[in-house]
Design a protein around this motif. Structure first.
Motif, PDB file in Angstrom:
ATOM      1  N   SER A  31       0.860  -0.957  -0.057  1.00  0.00           N
ATOM      2  CA  SER A  31       0.016   0.043  -0.006  1.00  0.00           C
ATOM      3  C   SER A  31       0.796   1.258  -0.131  1.00  0.00           C
ATOM      4  O   SER A  31       1.968   0.956   0.404  1.00  0.00           O
ATOM      5  CB  SER A  31      -0.959   0.037   1.273  1.00  0.00           C
ATOM      6  OG  SER A  31      -0.187   0.148   2.296  1.00  0.00           O
ATOM      7  N   LEU A  33       0.439   5.464   0.566  1.00  0.00           N
ATOM      8  CA  LEU A  33      -0.316   6.678   1.459  1.00  0.00           C
ATOM      9  C   LEU A  33       0.026   7.968   0.508  1.00  0.00           C
ATOM     10  O   LEU A  33       1.324   8.327   0.409  1.00  0.00           O
ATOM     11  CB  LEU A  33      -0.081   6.682   2.659  1.00  0.00           C
ATOM     12  CG  LEU A  33      -0.572   8.064   3.343  1.00  0.00           C
ATOM     13  CD1 LEU A  33      -2.249   7.778   3.779  1.00  0.00           C
ATOM     14  CD2 LEU A  33      -0.085   8.232   4.911  1.00  0.00           C
ATOM     15  N   ARG A  61      -3.936   4.545  -0.749  1.00  0.00           N
ATOM     16  CA  ARG A  61      -4.743   4.972   0.192  1.00  0.00           C
ATOM     17  C   ARG A  61      -4.537   6.506   0.189  1.00  0.00           C
ATOM     18  O   ARG A  61      -3.552   7.109   0.237  1.00  0.00           O
ATOM     19  CB  ARG A  61      -4.439   4.596   1.740  1.00  0.00           C
ATOM     20  CG  ARG A  61      -4.665   3.208   2.183  1.00  0.00           C
ATOM     21  CD  ARG A  61      -4.260   2.929   3.450  1.00  0.00           C
ATOM     22  NE  ARG A  61      -4.544   3.905   4.469  1.00  0.00           N
ATOM     23  CZ  ARG A  61      -5.548   3.849   5.361  1.00  0.00           C
ATOM     24  NH1 ARG A  61      -6.082   2.792   5.440  1.00  0.00           N
ATOM     25  NH2 ARG A  61      -5.979   4.889   6.343  1.00  0.00           N
ATOM     26  N   VAL A 104     -10.783   8.533   4.549  1.00  0.00           N
ATOM     27  CA  VAL A 104      -9.742   7.781   3.526  1.00  0.00           C
ATOM     28  C   VAL A 104     -10.660   7.093   2.379  1.00  0.00           C
ATOM     29  O   VAL A 104     -11.702   6.597   2.725  1.00  0.00           O
ATOM     30  CB  VAL A 104      -9.076   6.560   4.599  1.00  0.00           C
ATOM     31  CG1 VAL A 104      -8.100   5.765   3.565  1.00  0.00           C
ATOM     32  CG2 VAL A 104      -8.291   7.469   5.659  1.00  0.00           C
ATOM     33  N   GLU A 106      -9.524   4.225  -0.671  1.00  0.00           N
ATOM     34  CA  GLU A 106      -8.490   3.286  -1.014  1.00  0.00           C
ATOM     35  C   GLU A 106      -8.915   2.795  -2.658  1.00  0.00           C
ATOM     36  O   GLU A 106     -10.318   2.620  -3.062  1.00  0.00           O
ATOM     37  CB  GLU A 106      -8.332   2.103  -0.459  1.00  0.00           C
ATOM     38  CG  GLU A 106      -7.641   2.389   0.887  1.00  0.00           C
ATOM     39  CD  GLU A 106      -7.684   1.003   1.820  1.00  0.00           C
ATOM     40  OE1 GLU A 106      -8.165  -0.012   1.349  1.00  0.00           O
ATOM     41  OE2 GLU A 106      -7.055   1.078   2.737  1.00  0.00           O
TER      42      GLU A 106
END
Length: 177
Positions: A31, A33, A61, A104, A106
């Motif tokens: 992942s 950010l 994310r 958030v 994703e």
């Protein structure tokens, strides 16, 4: 300065671009950010990082860390508000809807290529970003759209060149200017 550098770097042929890709510069985490940021009074807004290189299959994310503004994360795609396509053909497009502070969103990016996205209410202020998935050597690689047609000038001028993202791995707002 960015616009001149962009013209030079985007003018490279596919082979020249491939030569700029350094193994290990792609973020291979499962992942990644990307934060939505803004100044305390809300007069400037941006994505941080502005550009990032990731491996196929990475989940990105997007987190709203702006205490003042709501933001969206919206792919440039004709099916999303009739915008020009600036993601790979066959890739899933997305629109997060409005994210309040600390919310958030994703998305998992599997198709190699260049993904440009924007914040719906702040695109004209230049709140855009670019994710490069994989590289020119990957099967099905699709480079970035070369024309800024259909983009507000501030948005077109804020997208970092693909070659700069490859060279750095990630580009922050300050480094892009």
């Amino acid at each position: 300065m960015l616009l001149n550098r962009r013209r030079i770097l985007l003018g490279l042929a596919g082979g020249g671009l491939a030569a700029l890709v350094r193994p290990g510069r792609l973020h291979s985490a499962a992942s990644e950010l990307i934060e939505m940021r803004g100044t305390p009074r809300g007069e400037r807004v941006w994505f941080s990082p502005l550009g990032v290189a990731v491996a196929p299959g990475t989940t990105v994310r997007f987190a709203n860390r702006d205490r003042v503004n709501s933001h969206t994360v919206t792919a440039y795609h004709p099916d999303v508000l009739g915008r020009p396509r600036r993601i790979p053909v066959g890739a899933e497009h997305w629109h997060s809807g409005f994210l309040l502070p600390q919310e958030v969103f994703e998305v998992t990016l599997t198709r190699p290529g260049v993904y440009d996205y924007y914040c719906l209410p702040h695109e004209r202020a230049g709140m855009v970003g670019r994710i490069v998935v994989g590289g020119p050597g990957d099967h099905g690689w699709q480079p970035a759209a070369r024309s800024p047609e259909g983009l507000p000038p501030a948005a077109a001028n804020n997208l970092p060149p693909v070659a700069v993202i490859f060279a750095a791995g990630r580009v922050n707002r300050e480094a892009a200017s």
